[in-house]
Design a protein around this motif. Sequence first.
Motif, mmCIF file in Angstrom:
data_model
loop_
_atom_site.group_PDB
_atom_site.id
_atom_site.type_symbol
_atom_site.label_atom_id
_atom_site.label_comp_id
_atom_site.label_asym_id
_atom_site.label_seq_id
_atom_site.Cartn_x
_atom_site.Cartn_y
_atom_site.Cartn_z
ATOM 1 N N ILE A 211 27.136 64.113 -0.739
ATOM 2 C CA ILE A 211 27.955 62.870 -0.104
ATOM 3 C C ILE A 211 27.668 62.170 1.413
ATOM 4 N N ALA A 212 27.602 62.820 1.949
ATOM 5 C CA ALA A 212 27.315 62.607 3.438
ATOM 6 C C ALA A 212 26.170 61.498 3.585
ATOM 7 N N LEU A 213 24.317 62.338 2.372
ATOM 8 C CA LEU A 213 23.515 61.250 2.605
ATOM 9 C C LEU A 213 23.414 60.623 1.289
ATOM 10 N N GLN A 214 24.303 60.621 0.420
ATOM 11 C CA GLN A 214 24.025 59.837 -0.412
ATOM 12 C C GLN A 214 23.693 57.792 -0.660
ATOM 13 N N ARG A 215 23.397 58.011 0.653
ATOM 14 C CA ARG A 215 22.697 56.133 1.299
ATOM 15 C C ARG A 215 20.873 56.334 1.227
ATOM 16 N N PHE A 216 21.075 57.699 1.936
ATOM 17 C CA PHE A 216 19.352 57.990 2.608
ATOM 18 C C PHE A 216 18.708 58.653 0.904
ATOM 19 N N GLY B 257 16.285 75.769 -3.286
ATOM 20 C CA GLY B 257 16.338 77.172 -2.449
ATOM 21 C C GLY B 257 18.153 77.641 -2.897
ATOM 22 N N TRP B 258 18.652 76.945 -2.693
ATOM 23 C CA TRP B 258 20.398 77.396 -2.928
ATOM 24 C C TRP B 258 20.973 77.768 -4.026
ATOM 25 N N ASN B 259 20.168 76.707 -5.274
ATOM 26 C CA ASN B 259 20.994 77.940 -6.791
ATOM 27 C C ASN B 259 19.684 77.983 -7.397
ATOM 28 N N ASP B 260 18.711 78.827 -7.369
ATOM 29 C CA ASP B 260 18.129 79.733 -7.852
ATOM 30 C C ASP B 260 18.716 81.053 -7.871
ATOM 31 N N ALA C 204 10.231 56.176 6.809
ATOM 32 C CA ALA C 204 10.430 57.367 5.945
ATOM 33 C C ALA C 204 11.215 58.433 5.874
ATOM 34 N N ALA C 205 12.214 58.044 6.484
ATOM 35 C CA ALA C 205 13.006 58.855 6.867
ATOM 36 C C ALA C 205 14.333 58.827 5.635
ATOM 37 N N PRO C 206 14.524 57.642 4.967
ATOM 38 C CA PRO C 206 15.171 58.525 3.700
ATOM 39 C C PRO C 206 14.522 58.935 2.663
ATOM 40 N N GLY C 207 13.334 58.449 2.433
ATOM 41 C CA GLY C 207 12.269 59.657 1.474
ATOM 42 C C GLY C 207 12.138 61.262 2.194
ATOM 43 N N LEU C 208 11.958 60.977 3.279
ATOM 44 C CA LEU C 208 12.347 63.008 4.041
ATOM 45 C C LEU C 208 13.662 63.505 3.219
ATOM 46 N N VAL C 209 14.419 62.585 4.312
ATOM 47 C CA VAL C 209 16.017 63.395 3.382
ATOM 48 C C VAL C 209 16.740 63.253 1.973
ATOM 49 N N ALA C 210 15.451 62.615 1.135
ATOM 50 C CA ALA C 210 15.263 63.014 -0.303
ATOM 51 C C ALA C 210 15.129 64.241 -1.041
ATOM 52 N N ALA C 211 13.614 64.082 -0.265
ATOM 53 C CA ALA C 211 12.731 65.186 -1.074
ATOM 54 C C ALA C 211 13.638 66.338 -0.087
ATOM 55 N N GLY C 212 13.834 66.118 1.802
ATOM 56 C CA GLY C 212 14.378 67.861 2.181
ATOM 57 C C GLY C 212 16.417 69.005 1.704
ATOM 58 N N LEU C 213 16.817 67.048 0.265
ATOM 59 C CA LEU C 213 17.673 67.957 -0.231
ATOM 60 C C LEU C 213 17.915 68.372 -1.173
ATOM 61 N N PHE C 214 16.446 67.866 -1.867
ATOM 62 C CA PHE C 214 16.282 68.529 -3.455
ATOM 63 C C PHE C 214 15.688 69.742 -2.820
ATOM 64 N N LEU D 292 33.410 77.190 -6.906
ATOM 65 C CA LEU D 292 34.020 76.718 -6.146
ATOM 66 C C LEU D 292 33.672 76.272 -4.968
ATOM 67 N N VAL D 293 33.990 77.346 -4.144
ATOM 68 C CA VAL D 293 34.013 77.107 -2.559
ATOM 69 C C VAL D 293 32.193 77.068 -2.578
ATOM 70 N N VAL D 294 31.148 77.807 -3.040
ATOM 71 C CA VAL D 294 29.987 77.967 -2.697
ATOM 72 C C VAL D 294 28.940 76.470 -3.137
ATOM 73 N N SER D 295 29.801 75.352 -4.080
ATOM 74 C CA SER D 295 29.339 74.190 -4.226
ATOM 75 C C SER D 295 29.836 73.660 -3.116
ATOM 76 N N LEU D 296 30.967 73.713 -2.666
ATOM 77 C CA LEU D 296 31.155 72.260 -1.242
ATOM 78 C C LEU D 296 29.780 71.986 -0.480
ATOM 79 N N PRO D 297 29.216 73.080 -0.007
ATOM 80 C CA PRO D 297 28.045 72.733 0.625
ATOM 81 C C PRO D 297 27.348 71.539 0.702
ATOM 82 N N VAL D 298 26.668 71.418 -0.867
ATOM 83 C CA VAL D 298 26.112 70.687 -1.614
ATOM 84 C C VAL D 298 26.796 69.368 -1.883
ATOM 85 N N VAL D 299 27.915 69.940 -2.346
ATOM 86 C CA VAL D 299 28.658 69.057 -2.367
ATOM 87 C C VAL D 299 28.845 67.716 -1.398
#
Length: 301
Positions: free
Chosen positions: A284-289, A231-234, A216-226, A273-280
């Motif tokens: 990109i790094a976890l796109q496959r998962f 938390g980042w955008n609130d 279930a690693a891909p699902g865990l990554v997707a849930a964690g990224l969401f 722009l700068v604070v959006s870079l970590p999310v972008v």
Amino acid sequence: MTQISTARAPRLSRSRQVAVEHGSSRRQSNGTSVAAWLAVIVFGGFAMLPVYWLFATSLTPRAEVFSYPPKLFPSSPTLDAYRALIDNPALFAYLRNSIIVSVITAVLSVIVSAFMGYSFSKFRYRGRRSLMYLVLSSQMFPQALLLVTLYSVFSAYNLLNTYTALVLSFTTFTLPLCVWMLKGFFDTIPNDLIEAAKVDGATRLRTFFVVVLPLAAPGLVAAGLFAFVRGWNDFIFALTLAGPDKQTLPPGLVNTYIGEASTAWPELMAASLVVSLPVVIGFIALQRFLVGGLTAGAVKG
């Protein structure tokens, strides 16, 4: 000779007909490809236009921000807005708070939703379906409606202006979607694997951690990224439940660059722009998962 030519005539006509049909289908395929690429370019440009406008405004001197007619690119670009970010230590404090709150929210949401999703998917007990819909129904309430209640509860337990208040509030609203996302993913894991682990003597917890979670690693990554992005955008909860010392980037940027008399638009755009870079970078790094986690639970089988 006449008989031979008349015998070949139907074959030639059929060959010509096949060639005509092949050419027609090729033209239709080319037309479809061109239309698809045009749609991608148009919608992609429409989606990226705000990002480009952020970048162009961040390079524009403050005196030229409201120049008319507006320019697609500043006539005299400058990096003063980005230099102002480096010279502002408060932004680094907001960045630290955002990282702490978002990472803890993501980890806590994945842990809790993994157990809940696995329970809903692989166990059958009384009240299971009611609990599933109860978790889903929590998404029906507007988050701002619960803000007053959460503020009163956290105030009673002296949790205001703490990371705990932000993490608990963010996790509360990320859990329902994470639970249903992981439940759909656990549904795709064959029960035969769980039964085989049971036959080999593995306990339920060992089966969950050794057999189920790696699959279930891909699902865990997707849930964690969401949960991390949540938390980042609130803005509203971070502004209300946290004081100046624990505020995250969204309210911190507003308090820093937006005032009653004026707004520092180039600095605000550069900071955005700068604070959006970590999310972008994370996407990109976890796109496959992420794609695997979001699509695996859509088809059961």
